[in-house]
Design an enzyme around this catalytic site. Structure first.
Site, mmCIF file in Angstrom:
data_model
loop_
_atom_site.group_PDB
_atom_site.id
_atom_site.type_symbol
_atom_site.label_atom_id
_atom_site.label_comp_id
_atom_site.label_asym_id
_atom_site.label_seq_id
_atom_site.Cartn_x
_atom_site.Cartn_y
_atom_site.Cartn_z
ATOM 1 N N TYR A 233 -54.336 -12.454 -18.500
ATOM 2 C CA TYR A 233 -54.007 -11.055 -18.732
ATOM 3 C C TYR A 233 -55.141 -10.404 -19.508
ATOM 4 O O TYR A 233 -55.224 -10.491 -20.728
ATOM 5 C CB TYR A 233 -52.700 -10.912 -19.509
ATOM 6 C CG TYR A 233 -51.479 -11.492 -18.829
ATOM 7 C CD1 TYR A 233 -51.482 -11.821 -17.480
ATOM 8 C CD2 TYR A 233 -50.313 -11.722 -19.545
ATOM 9 C CE1 TYR A 233 -50.363 -12.360 -16.862
ATOM 10 C CE2 TYR A 233 -49.183 -12.246 -18.945
ATOM 11 C CZ TYR A 233 -49.220 -12.567 -17.611
ATOM 12 O OH TYR A 233 -48.105 -13.108 -16.998
ATOM 13 N N PRO B 192 -38.783 -9.398 -13.641
ATOM 14 C CA PRO B 192 -37.329 -9.304 -13.797
ATOM 15 C C PRO B 192 -36.760 -7.933 -13.466
ATOM 16 O O PRO B 192 -35.571 -7.809 -13.161
ATOM 17 C CB PRO B 192 -37.113 -9.651 -15.274
ATOM 18 C CG PRO B 192 -38.401 -9.244 -15.930
ATOM 19 C CD PRO B 192 -39.466 -9.578 -14.937
ATOM 20 N N LEU B 193 -37.614 -6.893 -13.514
ATOM 21 C CA LEU B 193 -37.155 -5.544 -13.217
ATOM 22 C C LEU B 193 -37.688 -5.031 -11.887
ATOM 23 O O LEU B 193 -37.509 -3.861 -11.556
ATOM 24 C CB LEU B 193 -37.576 -4.587 -14.346
ATOM 25 C CG LEU B 193 -36.931 -4.859 -15.708
ATOM 26 C CD1 LEU B 193 -37.511 -3.941 -16.773
ATOM 27 C CD2 LEU B 193 -35.422 -4.704 -15.628
#
Length: 272
Positions: free
Chosen positions: A57, A202-203
């Site tokens: 990241y 998750p969303l």
């Protein structure tokens, strides 16, 4: 908030924070406003006790910001991942070479400013490297004490079983959400072994339009569809450990508030 014992030892709340979005566009480089990113991290450390990141990241940016902002860590565990390379085009390139992974762990230790990483996860199996060689290298680092708990990401049930032949696996991080459940078999394996399951995406990046009934359930709880999606995950399994990510303090607080939403059995089944 309900808790889960990672590796049977590291107790964390079942809703954490994913630190991918505190970097620049395409998860490359510095965030547009580093101080906002630091504010998000500080607030996350107040609200949750599990922060998840990865050396890819940025690359390195998320880990460095976490280390600079939060170390030494109080009442918060930091999980990171290694095994993916980046380029300027934003590609994610598997690299499971054992020597590379050993070096990656050393770099993560330095950026996070720790002597031992609470949870280190192999980010993605490399098709050009024997999976067992990658896992064995990380298992040796666990034996050396620089990794406390070891996890996997983006693996099949067979790969999980193979890894468990060499080392205790504490978590698995695979894609899973209310609208995407292709990893159901892996989740069920984790339930069988009491392994934490960390659903990435998750969303679904907020794209929940195809989830029938979610707007109605959200209205019934005066909540957002994203909050209901998180509440559904928490209800789905006791080993589920969602780590929704954001670059906004407001969205962070909204996500964490989802842990207080109790779906009725009928609402859960409707979304299932």
């Amino acid at each position: 908030m309900d808790t889960f014992d990672i590796g049977g030892e590291l107790t964390v709340g079942r809703l954490g924070f994913g630190a991918m979005r505190i970097t620049g566009e395409k998860i490359i480089g510095e965030p547009e406003d580093p101080e906002i990113a630091r504010d998000v991290l500080r607030r996350a450390a107040e609200l949750v006790d599990l922060i998840d990141t990865a050396d890819s990241y940025g690359p390195g940016v998320s880990e460095r910001l976490i280390g600079e902002t939060l170390a030494p860590y109080e009442d918060v565990a930091v999980a990171t991942k290694g095994g993916l390379l980046r380029n300027r085009d934003g590609d994610w390139l598997p690299c499971g070479d054992p020597d590379y992974l050993r070096n990656a762990v050393l770099c993560s230790l330095d950026r996070l400013r720790v002597d031992t990483i609470d949870l280190y996860q192999f980010h993605r199996p490399d098709p050009d490297v024997d999976f067992e060689d990658s896992v064995t290298a990380l298992a040796e680092l666990k034996d050396d004490g620089v990794i406390e708990h070891l996890g996997l990401s983006n693996v099949s049930v067979d790969q999980l079983e193979t890894a468990r032949d060499h080392v205790e696996i504490a978590t698995v991080q695979n894609r899973y959400n209310v609208g995407y459940r292709d990893e159901e078999a892996v989740l069920e394996a984790c339930e069988s072994y009491d392994i934490g399951f960390i659903p990435w995406y998750p969303l679904a990046a907020g794209d929940l339009d195809d989830v029938a009934g979610i707007e109605d359930v959200a209205d019934a709880h005066d909540a957002t569809p994203q909050q209901i999606a998180l509440a559904w995950l928490l209800e789905r399994s006791d080993v589920m450990l969602p780590i929704p990510g954001t670059g906004s303090v407001q969205h962070l607080e909204e996500n964490v508030a989802a842990a207080d939403i109790e779906l009725t059995p009928e609402e859960f089944e409707r979304l299932s």
